[in-house]
Write a protein that holds these residues in place. Structure first.
Motif, PDB file in Angstrom:
ATOM      1  N   SER A 188       0.813  -1.217   0.000  1.00  0.00           N
ATOM      2  CA  SER A 188       0.000   0.000   0.000  1.00  0.00           C
ATOM      3  C   SER A 188       0.848   1.269   0.000  1.00  0.00           C
ATOM      4  O   SER A 188       0.353   2.334  -0.336  1.00  0.00           O
ATOM      5  CB  SER A 188      -0.969   0.003   1.182  1.00  0.00           C
ATOM      6  N   LEU A 189       2.144   1.161   0.353  1.00  0.00           N
ATOM      7  CA  LEU A 189       2.980   2.369   0.309  1.00  0.00           C
ATOM      8  C   LEU A 189       3.516   2.626  -1.098  1.00  0.00           C
ATOM      9  O   LEU A 189       3.979   3.712  -1.399  1.00  0.00           O
ATOM     10  CB  LEU A 189       4.160   2.228   1.270  1.00  0.00           C
ATOM     11  N   ASN A 242      -9.350  11.435   8.797  1.00  0.00           N
ATOM     12  CA  ASN A 242      -8.618  10.330   9.409  1.00  0.00           C
ATOM     13  C   ASN A 242      -8.430  10.583  10.903  1.00  0.00           C
ATOM     14  O   ASN A 242      -7.803  11.552  11.288  1.00  0.00           O
ATOM     15  CB  ASN A 242      -7.263  10.192   8.719  1.00  0.00           C
ATOM     16  N   ASP A 268      -6.594   9.002  13.051  1.00  0.00           N
ATOM     17  CA  ASP A 268      -5.297   8.713  13.675  1.00  0.00           C
ATOM     18  C   ASP A 268      -4.256   9.809  13.423  1.00  0.00           C
ATOM     19  O   ASP A 268      -3.220   9.829  14.069  1.00  0.00           O
ATOM     20  CB  ASP A 268      -4.833   7.289  13.334  1.00  0.00           C
ATOM     21  N   ARG A 269      -4.532  10.710  12.491  1.00  0.00           N
ATOM     22  CA  ARG A 269      -3.782  11.952  12.338  1.00  0.00           C
ATOM     23  C   ARG A 269      -2.337  11.810  11.912  1.00  0.00           C
ATOM     24  O   ARG A 269      -1.600  12.800  11.923  1.00  0.00           O
ATOM     25  CB  ARG A 269      -3.843  12.782  13.628  1.00  0.00           C
ATOM     26  N   TYR A 270      -1.883  10.625  11.576  1.00  0.00           N
ATOM     27  CA  TYR A 270      -0.544  10.537  11.004  1.00  0.00           C
ATOM     28  C   TYR A 270      -0.605  10.900   9.530  1.00  0.00           C
ATOM     29  O   TYR A 270       0.263  11.576   9.015  1.00  0.00           O
ATOM     30  CB  TYR A 270       0.035   9.134  11.173  1.00  0.00           C
ATOM     31  N   HIS A 271      -1.645  10.421   8.886  1.00  0.00           N
ATOM     32  CA  HIS A 271      -1.867  10.749   7.489  1.00  0.00           C
ATOM     33  C   HIS A 271      -3.027  11.721   7.476  1.00  0.00           C
ATOM     34  O   HIS A 271      -4.131  11.360   7.854  1.00  0.00           O
ATOM     35  CB  HIS A 271      -2.224   9.513   6.682  1.00  0.00           C
ATOM     36  N   ASN A 308      -5.727  12.890   5.988  1.00  0.00           N
ATOM     37  CA  ASN A 308      -6.635  12.623   4.877  1.00  0.00           C
ATOM     38  C   ASN A 308      -8.043  13.107   5.198  1.00  0.00           C
ATOM     39  O   ASN A 308      -8.493  12.978   6.327  1.00  0.00           O
ATOM     40  CB  ASN A 308      -6.710  11.120   4.600  1.00  0.00           C
ATOM     41  N   LYS A 362      -6.124  12.447  -3.475  1.00  0.00           N
ATOM     42  CA  LYS A 362      -5.172  11.329  -3.432  1.00  0.00           C
ATOM     43  C   LYS A 362      -5.675  10.206  -4.322  1.00  0.00           C
ATOM     44  O   LYS A 362      -4.961   9.692  -5.151  1.00  0.00           O
ATOM     45  CB  LYS A 362      -5.042  10.851  -1.988  1.00  0.00           C
ATOM     46  N   MET A 383       2.666  14.477   5.553  1.00  0.00           N
ATOM     47  CA  MET A 383       4.058  14.235   5.184  1.00  0.00           C
ATOM     48  C   MET A 383       4.129  13.242   4.045  1.00  0.00           C
ATOM     49  O   MET A 383       3.856  12.065   4.207  1.00  0.00           O
ATOM     50  CB  MET A 383       4.807  13.709   6.396  1.00  0.00           C
ATOM     51  N   TYR A 416       6.033  20.040   5.012  1.00  0.00           N
ATOM     52  CA  TYR A 416       5.359  20.817   6.038  1.00  0.00           C
ATOM     53  C   TYR A 416       6.189  20.741   7.302  1.00  0.00           C
ATOM     54  O   TYR A 416       6.597  19.653   7.711  1.00  0.00           O
ATOM     55  CB  TYR A 416       3.970  20.210   6.268  1.00  0.00           C
ATOM     56  N   ASP A 431       6.988  21.469  13.475  1.00  0.00           N
ATOM     57  CA  ASP A 431       7.269  22.265  14.670  1.00  0.00           C
ATOM     58  C   ASP A 431       6.742  23.685  14.520  1.00  0.00           C
ATOM     59  O   ASP A 431       6.092  24.220  15.402  1.00  0.00           O
ATOM     60  CB  ASP A 431       8.775  22.311  14.937  1.00  0.00           C
ATOM     61  N   LYS A 460       4.616  24.614  12.236  1.00  0.00           N
ATOM     62  CA  LYS A 460       3.270  24.574  11.657  1.00  0.00           C
ATOM     63  C   LYS A 460       3.185  25.458  10.422  1.00  0.00           C
ATOM     64  O   LYS A 460       2.222  26.199  10.225  1.00  0.00           O
ATOM     65  CB  LYS A 460       2.210  24.993  12.683  1.00  0.00           C
ATOM     66  N   TYR A 512      -7.754  22.905   9.565  1.00  0.00           N
ATOM     67  CA  TYR A 512      -8.437  22.088  10.579  1.00  0.00           C
ATOM     68  C   TYR A 512      -9.947  22.228  10.530  1.00  0.00           C
ATOM     69  O   TYR A 512     -10.665  21.276  10.686  1.00  0.00           O
ATOM     70  CB  TYR A 512      -7.898  22.434  11.966  1.00  0.00           C
TER      71      TYR A 512
END
Lengths: 299, 171
Positions: free
Chosen positions: A27-28, A127, A129-132, A134, A162, A177, A202, A205, A207, A267
């Motif tokens: 998937s990556l 999303n 979980d906020r790492y991605h 989306n 995407k 990222m 991005y 730190d 922002k 946001y």
């Protein structure tokens, strides 16, 4: 130790770790399109999200309206003087539009990179979980959305599509990222000059968005506006990206890096527009294609 | 009746997490802390304890896969961590007493482990550049606070619901 290898749970664990690594790798990988089971599941959950986000949107809108009412007086005071200017501005815009059309006629070039057709969409999920970073929006391929289109709000660019399914699409925000996420941009410098660079990454730190590959001798100042340049051929020209906050020399001092504050709030997003380019005439597309092929051959 | 309600409860929680993040991100209040709702996995852990391990693992696999496909786009992380944590929970409950306080504390502990695990995987696959110290102060702590609030509110209703579900299944 035959007993060790006969342990069923251990075998299951090991096999699942192998499958896990394989799946993550799969998937990556840069994928043009997600597989059909994924599309199907995304669309199905999209229906549920649509159904649930309707009422929440309504409630959130109501609360926002009440909050707006509190500031009405001060806003009114501020807007009144601007209103006076608006009439003259409108007249000027009309005149310039006409001018532009006439000049285009003379030059014989009908299309501009800045022309696009906005597709309205509502955000139905984000999303957790906020790492991605989306977003999920409620318009898809059936409405003409395709991967890599620019996504904007009234205040400027927020990201790109995407991947698109039939009824929903996933939007990748500027703040996520992803090293493959590059946008050709231009700083509107003094004397109507344009300074080109790339939006690339991005800074978590600070922002702030990072704009790299700015020529070392370009004079970039704080507060200057940054727009998309349209040179990538994917995004239309002239979308507001943000304002320069800070400029510093990049590593080795050959280029400069500017830090940008995004025009749009990343946001508080409820309604977005997807910019579908309409200006890409067949001629330009062929030209782009041939230059791309040439570059590949050189490599 | 109760038997068929369960998938819808989890589907609701699944969508509710994303709506929660969309309308109440802490960034809106000018803070740079990140709170991650983990309501779904908390409910799966409670399901594991109060109904059966089998259900916990099956729901973990299904909703982990959905989470990966719909939200993150990286298949595998939650698909494996949800059922593994359900399994760990069932092992943990053999040592501990099965009362609501112990279950709540155990699930909070597993949330911490899940956050750290997911962070480490994301570091390995180069999807985040957060340092561990930043992760601990900006993500982990606010997340634990938010989720313990959820556990306090929802633990008793979840327990009741899953116990009744188990009774209706065994009928």
């Amino acid at each position: 130790m035959p007993q060790f290898f006969l342990n069923k749970r251990l075998i299951i664990l090991l096999v699942s770790i192998i499958v896990l690594v394989a799946l993550i790798g799969f998937s990556l990988r840069e994928r043009e399109k997600v597989t059909w089971p994924e599309q199907f599941l995304k669309d199905m959950t999209g229906f549920v999200q649509n159904a649930l986000s309707g009422p929440t949107n309504y409630i959130a809108g109501f609360i926002e309206n009440v909050q707006d009412l509190q500031n009405t007086y001060s806003e009114n005071q501020e807007l009144k003087p601007r209103l006076d200017k608006l009439a003259s501005l409108e007249a000027e815009v009309q005149r310039l539009k006409k001018d532009n059309a006439e000049l285009r006629d003379i030059v014989g070039k009908e299309d501009a990179l800045s022309q696009y057709e906005p597709i309205q969409a509502t955000v139905i999920g984000r999303n957790p979980d906020r790492y991605h970073e989306n977003l999920i929006i409620n318009r898809g391929e059936n409405d003409g959305i395709q991967a890599d289109m620019a996504v904007i709000t009234a205040n400027g660019l927020i990201g790109k599509v995407k991947n698109a399914q039939s009824f929903t699409s996933t939007v990748q925000l500027l703040s996520s990222m992803d090293p493959t996420n590059r946008i050709s941009a231009a700083i509107q410098a003094e004397d109507n000059k344009k300074v080109f660079g790339l939006i690339e990454g991005y800074d978590k730190d600070k922002k702030l968005l990072m704009m790299t590959k700015i020529p070392y001798d370009a004079e970039v100042k704080e507060g200057q506006n940054v727009i998309s340049s349209g040179l990538g051929g994917v995004f239309p020209e002239g979308l507001i990206i943000g304002k320069v906050v800070e400029v510093e020399n990049a590593e080795y001092g050959l280029t400069q890096t500017a830090y940008l504050e995004t025009g749009a709030d990343l946001y508080d997003i409820n309604h977005v527009m997807v910019a579908k380019i309409t200006s890409m005439s067949a001629e330009i597309q062929e030209e782009l294609q041939s230059t791309l092929e040439e570059e590949e051959e050189e490599e | 009746m109760r038997k068929y309600l369960l998938p819808f409860l989890f589907l609701f929680l699944f969508v509710f997490e994303s709506i929660f993040v969309q309308y109440l991100p802490t960034e809106m209040f000018g803070s740079d802390r990140i709170t991650v709702p983990r309501f779904l996995i908390i409910s799966i852990l409670f399901l594991t304890v109060f109904s059966s391990r089998k259900y916990g693992i099956i729901y973990g696999i299904i909703f982990g896969l959905l989470f990966d496909i719909v939200y993150t786009g990286v298949i595998g992380i939650y698909l494996f961590s949800f059922p593994i944590f359900a399994y760990l929970m069932s092992k943990l409950m053999r040592i501990l007493q099965t009362n609501i306080v112990m279950v709540s504390l155990a699930s909070l502990l597993l949330i911490v482990l899940l956050e750290i695990g997911v962070y480490e995987i994301n570091v390995v696959i180069n999807q985040t550049d957060l340092s561990f110290a930043d992760f601990a102060s900006l993500r982990l702590l606010p997340t634990v606070v938010l989720n313990s609030a959820f556990i306090i509110i929802a633990s008793y209703p979840l327990k009741r619901h899953f116990e009744k579900f188990m009774a209706s299944v065994s009928d």
